[in-house]
Enzyme design. Structure first.
Site, PDB file in Angstrom:
ATOM      1  N   GLY A 151       0.837  -1.189   0.000  1.00  0.00           N
ATOM      2  CA  GLY A 151       0.000   0.000   0.000  1.00  0.00           C
ATOM      3  C   GLY A 151       0.874   1.243   0.000  1.00  0.00           C
ATOM      4  O   GLY A 151       2.035   1.204  -0.429  1.00  0.00           O
ATOM      5  N   ARG A 230       0.513  -3.996  12.404  1.00  0.00           N
ATOM      6  CA  ARG A 230      -0.212  -4.206  13.642  1.00  0.00           C
ATOM      7  C   ARG A 230       0.341  -5.469  14.303  1.00  0.00           C
ATOM      8  O   ARG A 230       0.735  -6.418  13.636  1.00  0.00           O
ATOM      9  CB  ARG A 230      -1.717  -4.363  13.382  1.00  0.00           C
ATOM     10  CG  ARG A 230      -2.421  -3.064  13.008  1.00  0.00           C
ATOM     11  CD  ARG A 230      -2.449  -2.100  14.175  1.00  0.00           C
ATOM     12  NE  ARG A 230      -3.204  -0.891  13.905  1.00  0.00           N
ATOM     13  CZ  ARG A 230      -2.675   0.259  13.530  1.00  0.00           C
ATOM     14  NH1 ARG A 230      -1.365   0.353  13.332  1.00  0.00           N
ATOM     15  NH2 ARG A 230      -3.444   1.319  13.338  1.00  0.00           N
ATOM     16  N   GLU A 259      -0.270  -4.995  23.307  1.00  0.00           N
ATOM     17  CA  GLU A 259       0.142  -3.623  23.625  1.00  0.00           C
ATOM     18  C   GLU A 259      -0.767  -3.040  24.714  1.00  0.00           C
ATOM     19  O   GLU A 259      -1.944  -3.340  24.755  1.00  0.00           O
ATOM     20  CB  GLU A 259       0.031  -2.749  22.363  1.00  0.00           C
ATOM     21  CG  GLU A 259       1.006  -3.116  21.271  1.00  0.00           C
ATOM     22  CD  GLU A 259       0.837  -2.239  20.022  1.00  0.00           C
ATOM     23  OE1 GLU A 259       0.106  -1.232  20.097  1.00  0.00           O
ATOM     24  OE2 GLU A 259       1.432  -2.565  18.986  1.00  0.00           O
ATOM     25  N   HIS A 277       5.359   1.304  19.517  1.00  0.00           N
ATOM     26  CA  HIS A 277       4.335   1.745  18.565  1.00  0.00           C
ATOM     27  C   HIS A 277       4.436   3.248  18.303  1.00  0.00           C
ATOM     28  O   HIS A 277       3.458   3.997  18.441  1.00  0.00           O
ATOM     29  CB  HIS A 277       2.937   1.385  19.061  1.00  0.00           C
ATOM     30  CG  HIS A 277       1.922   1.312  17.949  1.00  0.00           C
ATOM     31  ND1 HIS A 277       0.790   0.550  18.020  1.00  0.00           N
ATOM     32  CD2 HIS A 277       1.867   1.928  16.733  1.00  0.00           C
ATOM     33  CE1 HIS A 277       0.075   0.701  16.918  1.00  0.00           C
ATOM     34  NE2 HIS A 277       0.715   1.538  16.116  1.00  0.00           N
TER      35      HIS A 277
END
Length: 310
Positions: A151, A230, A259, A277
């Site tokens: 992407g 993710r 997380e 993150h």
């Protein structure tokens, strides 16, 4: 009178000032404040601001009878109950494109740090150990990089790879015919070909544990994994076993299952570089994402289509 916005995520003072020019902001960043905010202001809320990790549930959408717009900072939207929003005619928009460069930069920082063992070398140097005591690390350039999910972010990762004389391949649901990179219709084939595997695919049920034991076996003992997508995309238990037994050479993770607590299976491994993150977080990326939300909200409340609908 400004429309009421329910903010389910923390906002910096700069972000609050920018958004506050267009909205009456109600904070609901934790369970206690959220319940209070829904009870006190739920009837008047017309917009929600969240992100892909926090999302918003169908039950919470149901508690906001006048909700019109859900905005996600950043590209992620996997935990937003889109079916519930669609059923109510609620517009969902994200910040696609606002932090792509930041994430791609961070992916390469992780990959370089992992392959060249930068954190371990930093610790050794601080402890007074000289290079002759330490193992040699491989060259970074001149290898093969596989991108999982070509992407916007994946394309930027691929573009950066060319500067390091890396050969690029990718796995996607469909081939991107306009790109010059080698397409692999099977992920395991890409992993077997690559020296480095960088994961930039969306999260969600469709990609859960996409990177499993078989993919790691195919990547092999000289292969390195980086995940900036993710945490759910990588099977943590399989990765822990692969690192412990030398199935792969190392991993750099900005995201991980469970997380915010980092996985106990990985924190003790010298083969892993972990960051909390932050791949898409920078002053520039945050400002761009807030500006995109404001643009989308301005368009929506003036009767125009949003720029980045989900």
């Amino acid at each position: 009178m400004l429309p009421t916005l329910l903010a389910l995520i923390p906002l910096t003072s700069e972000s609050r000032a920018s958004i506050g020019a267009s909205f009456d902001i109600i904070d609901a960043r934790d369970p206690a404040s959220r319940d209070q905010a829904f009870a006190a202001h739920g009837e008047g809320v017309r917009a929600v601001l969240t992100n892909g990790s926090t999302g918003i549930s169908a039950a919470d959408i149901e508690r906001l009878p006048h909700l019109e717009l859900i905005g996600a900072l950043g590209a992620g939207y996997e935990n937003i109950a889109r079916d519930a929003a669609k059923a109510r005619g609620i517009v969902v928009a994200n910040g696609a494109g606002t932090n792509d460069d930041c994430v791609a930069d961070h992916a390469f920082a992780l990959l370089l740090a992992t392959v060249r063992a930068i954190p371990a070398l930093d610790q050794a140097c601080r402890a007074g150990r000289w290079r002759d005591e330490l193992p040699l690390q491989p060259n970074f350039s001149g290898k093969r990089l596989g991108v999982v999910g070509l992407g916007n972010i994946g394309r930027k990762v691929a573009r950066r790879a060319l500067g390091f004389d890396l050969e690029v391949g990718y796995h996607n649901r469909h081939a991107q015919l306009e790109t010059p990179y080698a397409y692999f219709d099977a992920l395991i084939a890409l992993a077997g070909w690559a020296d480095y595997l960088v994961v930039t695919t969306p999260g969600g049920a469709a990609t859960r544990h996409l990177i499993d034991a078989d993919v790691l076996d195919a990547l092999g003992p000289r292969g390195y994994l980086v995940n900036v997508a993710r945490g759910s995309v990588v099977d943590t238990a399989a990765l822990g076993r692969a690192l412990e037994h030398g199935v792969i050479a190392g991993a750099g993770l900005d995201v991980y299952e469970g997380e915010p607590a980092p996985p106990a299976l990985l924190t003790g491994s010298p083969r892993v570089v972990l960051t909390p993150h932050v791949g898409g977080r920078s002053p520039e990326a945050l400002a761009a994402s807030v500006a995109r939300f404001i643009d989308n909200a301005t368009r929506h409340f003036s009767g125009q289509p949003v720029l980045t609908p989900v």
